[in-house]
Write a protein that holds these residues in place. Structure first.
Motif, PDB file in Angstrom:
ATOM      1  N   LEU A  94       0.739  -1.075  -0.095  1.00  0.00           N
ATOM      2  CA  LEU A  94      -0.589  -0.214  -0.417  1.00  0.00           C
ATOM      3  C   LEU A  94       0.664   1.143  -0.001  1.00  0.00           C
ATOM      4  O   LEU A  94       0.708   1.939  -0.890  1.00  0.00           O
ATOM      5  CB  LEU A  94      -0.940  -0.165   1.201  1.00  0.00           C
ATOM      6  CG  LEU A  94      -2.038  -1.385   1.451  1.00  0.00           C
ATOM      7  CD1 LEU A  94      -3.082  -0.943   3.311  1.00  0.00           C
ATOM      8  CD2 LEU A  94      -2.791  -0.532   0.037  1.00  0.00           C
ATOM      9  N   VAL A  97       1.985   1.829  -3.674  1.00  0.00           N
ATOM     10  CA  VAL A  97       0.974   2.004  -4.608  1.00  0.00           C
ATOM     11  C   VAL A  97       1.224   3.526  -4.482  1.00  0.00           C
ATOM     12  O   VAL A  97       0.540   5.299  -5.208  1.00  0.00           O
ATOM     13  CB  VAL A  97      -0.083   1.952  -4.306  1.00  0.00           C
ATOM     14  CG1 VAL A  97      -1.960   2.469  -4.534  1.00  0.00           C
ATOM     15  CG2 VAL A  97      -0.380   0.106  -4.964  1.00  0.00           C
ATOM     16  N   TYR A 101       2.267   6.129  -7.191  1.00  0.00           N
ATOM     17  CA  TYR A 101       0.581   7.203  -7.630  1.00  0.00           C
ATOM     18  C   TYR A 101       1.053   8.559  -6.960  1.00  0.00           C
ATOM     19  O   TYR A 101       0.363   9.603  -8.121  1.00  0.00           O
ATOM     20  CB  TYR A 101      -0.304   6.856  -6.774  1.00  0.00           C
ATOM     21  CG  TYR A 101      -0.923   5.602  -7.572  1.00  0.00           C
ATOM     22  CD1 TYR A 101      -0.159   4.960  -8.572  1.00  0.00           C
ATOM     23  CD2 TYR A 101      -2.590   5.630  -7.655  1.00  0.00           C
ATOM     24  CE1 TYR A 101      -1.038   3.906  -9.159  1.00  0.00           C
ATOM     25  CE2 TYR A 101      -3.290   4.514  -8.561  1.00  0.00           C
ATOM     26  CZ  TYR A 101      -2.017   3.475  -9.143  1.00  0.00           C
ATOM     27  OH  TYR A 101      -3.310   1.897  -9.786  1.00  0.00           O
ATOM     28  N   SER A 155      -6.636   7.158  -2.795  1.00  0.00           N
ATOM     29  CA  SER A 155      -7.370   5.703  -4.252  1.00  0.00           C
ATOM     30  C   SER A 155      -6.956   4.897  -3.046  1.00  0.00           C
ATOM     31  O   SER A 155      -7.188   3.933  -3.383  1.00  0.00           O
ATOM     32  CB  SER A 155      -6.096   6.522  -4.510  1.00  0.00           C
ATOM     33  OG  SER A 155      -5.630   4.848  -6.357  1.00  0.00           O
ATOM     34  N   VAL A 156      -5.706   5.329  -1.981  1.00  0.00           N
ATOM     35  CA  VAL A 156      -5.017   4.046  -1.281  1.00  0.00           C
ATOM     36  C   VAL A 156      -6.143   3.856  -0.254  1.00  0.00           C
ATOM     37  O   VAL A 156      -6.158   2.343  -0.008  1.00  0.00           O
ATOM     38  CB  VAL A 156      -3.752   4.176  -0.497  1.00  0.00           C
ATOM     39  CG1 VAL A 156      -3.452   2.685   0.274  1.00  0.00           C
ATOM     40  CG2 VAL A 156      -2.647   4.171  -2.321  1.00  0.00           C
ATOM     41  N   ALA A 159      -8.597   1.135  -0.937  1.00  0.00           N
ATOM     42  CA  ALA A 159      -8.212   0.025  -1.240  1.00  0.00           C
ATOM     43  C   ALA A 159      -7.704  -0.921  -0.360  1.00  0.00           C
ATOM     44  O   ALA A 159      -8.188  -2.161  -0.306  1.00  0.00           O
ATOM     45  CB  ALA A 159      -6.987  -0.161  -2.673  1.00  0.00           C
ATOM     46  N   ASP A 175       0.183  -1.826  -8.118  1.00  0.00           N
ATOM     47  CA  ASP A 175      -0.384  -0.623  -8.317  1.00  0.00           C
ATOM     48  C   ASP A 175      -2.130  -0.884  -7.257  1.00  0.00           C
ATOM     49  O   ASP A 175      -2.443  -1.888  -7.242  1.00  0.00           O
ATOM     50  CB  ASP A 175      -0.667  -0.441  -9.472  1.00  0.00           C
ATOM     51  CG  ASP A 175      -1.272  -1.258 -10.425  1.00  0.00           C
ATOM     52  OD1 ASP A 175      -1.633  -2.695  -9.589  1.00  0.00           O
ATOM     53  OD2 ASP A 175      -1.508  -1.330 -10.746  1.00  0.00           O
ATOM     54  N   ASN A 176      -2.945   0.149  -7.492  1.00  0.00           N
ATOM     55  CA  ASN A 176      -4.159  -0.299  -7.026  1.00  0.00           C
ATOM     56  C   ASN A 176      -4.596  -0.560  -7.587  1.00  0.00           C
ATOM     57  O   ASN A 176      -5.577  -1.793  -6.856  1.00  0.00           O
ATOM     58  CB  ASN A 176      -4.632   1.772  -7.213  1.00  0.00           C
ATOM     59  CG  ASN A 176      -6.383   1.890  -6.013  1.00  0.00           C
ATOM     60  OD1 ASN A 176      -6.105   1.604  -5.138  1.00  0.00           O
ATOM     61  ND2 ASN A 176      -7.209   2.413  -6.757  1.00  0.00           N
ATOM     62  N   TRP A 177      -5.038  -1.063  -8.365  1.00  0.00           N
ATOM     63  CA  TRP A 177      -5.639  -2.458  -9.349  1.00  0.00           C
ATOM     64  C   TRP A 177      -5.682  -2.691  -9.717  1.00  0.00           C
ATOM     65  O   TRP A 177      -6.432  -4.095  -9.596  1.00  0.00           O
ATOM     66  CB  TRP A 177      -5.922  -1.389 -11.090  1.00  0.00           C
ATOM     67  CG  TRP A 177      -7.064  -2.193 -11.841  1.00  0.00           C
ATOM     68  CD1 TRP A 177      -6.567  -3.580 -13.163  1.00  0.00           C
ATOM     69  CD2 TRP A 177      -8.177  -2.108 -11.945  1.00  0.00           C
ATOM     70  NE1 TRP A 177      -7.453  -3.907 -12.750  1.00  0.00           N
ATOM     71  CE2 TRP A 177      -9.263  -3.166 -12.627  1.00  0.00           C
ATOM     72  CE3 TRP A 177      -9.670  -1.480 -10.822  1.00  0.00           C
ATOM     73  CZ2 TRP A 177     -10.287  -3.032 -12.892  1.00  0.00           C
ATOM     74  CZ3 TRP A 177     -10.453  -1.663 -11.017  1.00  0.00           C
ATOM     75  CH2 TRP A 177     -11.103  -2.284 -11.738  1.00  0.00           C
ATOM     76  N   ASN A 190     -14.624   1.647  -5.044  1.00  0.00           N
ATOM     77  CA  ASN A 190     -13.615   2.491  -5.842  1.00  0.00           C
ATOM     78  C   ASN A 190     -13.134   2.466  -7.173  1.00  0.00           C
ATOM     79  O   ASN A 190     -12.333   3.325  -7.838  1.00  0.00           O
ATOM     80  CB  ASN A 190     -12.793   1.387  -5.198  1.00  0.00           C
ATOM     81  CG  ASN A 190     -12.825   0.183  -4.190  1.00  0.00           C
ATOM     82  OD1 ASN A 190     -13.405   0.272  -3.854  1.00  0.00           O
ATOM     83  ND2 ASN A 190     -11.282   0.821  -3.234  1.00  0.00           N
ATOM     84  N   GLY A 194     -11.813   6.014  -8.744  1.00  0.00           N
ATOM     85  CA  GLY A 194     -10.129   5.555  -9.750  1.00  0.00           C
ATOM     86  C   GLY A 194     -10.444   6.668 -10.946  1.00  0.00           C
ATOM     87  O   GLY A 194     -10.010   7.407 -11.690  1.00  0.00           O
TER      88      GLY A 194
END
Length: 315
Positions: A94, A97, A101, A155-156, A159, A175-177, A190, A194
């Motif tokens: 995390l 990420v 990002y 974003s994080v 997630a 990465d986040n996805w 999410n 995004g």
């Protein structure tokens, strides 16, 4: 289906098997080269008061951001190349990420601030110093770092609250996805977040393109303005194109990509924005901007002059 909220590590993939010491040497050389050129530019701008102008301050911010972004990737990559197992802790994932990002988004917002600065400099030269005051510069720098920071957390955060049913990330880095895809529950929220974040940075790109349209129109009838445009705006535009293509590929492949896509090309496109901008930005701006080029090359010229003087004395 059983939900697993106790994930402690993720496994990563994508590293090519082969001469790991060769790959390690290449990656280490690239990382050190990025550190060298970025630190050189940053220190040159900080130490020389004649370079304490908006354009150079934004460039310094761009290089600092580049250093921050690559620090979230290269040390872990170097460790993985020499390691037999490619794993990363849950919190480490995390964190990676967020760092990557944040670095990526901060580059976009800094390029937006630079586009505004160039628009004022070329389209409103007589009002430039009254518009680009210290207060305005501080606001733009704060925006270019604070907005991506908030976007990174946004974003994080969601997630990190998802229950996960898997631990394998099909990528060189987190990465986040990739994390969201491991969720045991629907990820509509999410996905919406995004999508909104992507739209916000598309808006950045649209603003930059619009500003360049104004710049091109203003530069048509002035040789001085054309020179300014070629010297400061072309590198900026190339950086924007590179970042936009990287964002487009990563977004499209993460969601719709096929596993039949060549691994080597997929890896390159996934880390391209972590390779090219950190080395490209300081080099292209350093050689293109006369003020920085003179400051960096001055010690070399002095050393060359001393050597020539010694030779003359010996003769």
């Amino acid at each position: 289906m059983t939900y697993s909220s106790n994930v402690t590590v993720f496994t990563l993939s994508g590293l090519t098997k082969g001469n790991k010491y060769l790959y390690f040497s290449v990656a280490l050389f690239g990382y050190l080269a990025m550190l060298l050129v970025n630190f050189t530019l940053i220190l040159t701008i900080i130490q020389d008061k004649s370079l304490h102008e908006p354009m150079y301050i934004f460039l310094c911010s761009l290089c600092m951001n580049g250093l921050f972004g690559i620090t979230g990737f290269y040390p872990k990559l170097l460790f993985d190349i020499l390691s037999e197992t490619h794993i990363i802790s849950y919190m480490g994932c995390l964190t990676q990420v967020f760092v990557i990002y944040f670095g990526f988004m901060c580059e976009f917002s800094t390029l937006t601030a630079m586009a505004y600065d160039r628009t004022v400099a070329i389209c409103q030269p007589l009002e430039y110093h009254s518009i680009m005051t210290t207060r305005t510069i501080v606001k733009l720098i704060t925006f270019s770092w604070l907005y991506p920071f908030c976007c990174g957390l946004l974003s994080v955060g969601p997630a990190g609250m998802l229950p996960l049913c898997g631990t394998h990330i099909d990528k060189l880095y987190c990465d986040n996805w990739s994390v969201v895809k491991l969720s045991c529950v629907p990820t509509t929220a999410n996905n919406v977040i995004g999508f909104i974040l992507i739209l916000s940075f598309i808006a950045h790109a649209v603003f930059i393109v619009y500003s360049y349209k104004k710049l091109i129109a203003a530069c048509r009838h002035s040789k001085d303005d054309k020179h300014k445009f070629m010297q400061t705006c072309v590198p900026h535009l190339l950086t924007l194109i590179n970042h936009s293509l990287a964002l487009l590929f990563d977004t499209m492949y993460s969601r719709y990509g096929s596993k039949d896509f060549p691994m080597s090309l997929r890896n390159f496109m996934a880390i391209e924005f972590l390779i090219i901008p950190p080395i490209f930005n300081p080099l292209i701006y350093g050689f293109k901007l006369t003020g920085i080029r003179r400051k960096i090359l001055r010690p070399c010229k002095r050393h060359k002059g001393k050597n020539q003087l010694k030779r003359k004395r010996q003769i």
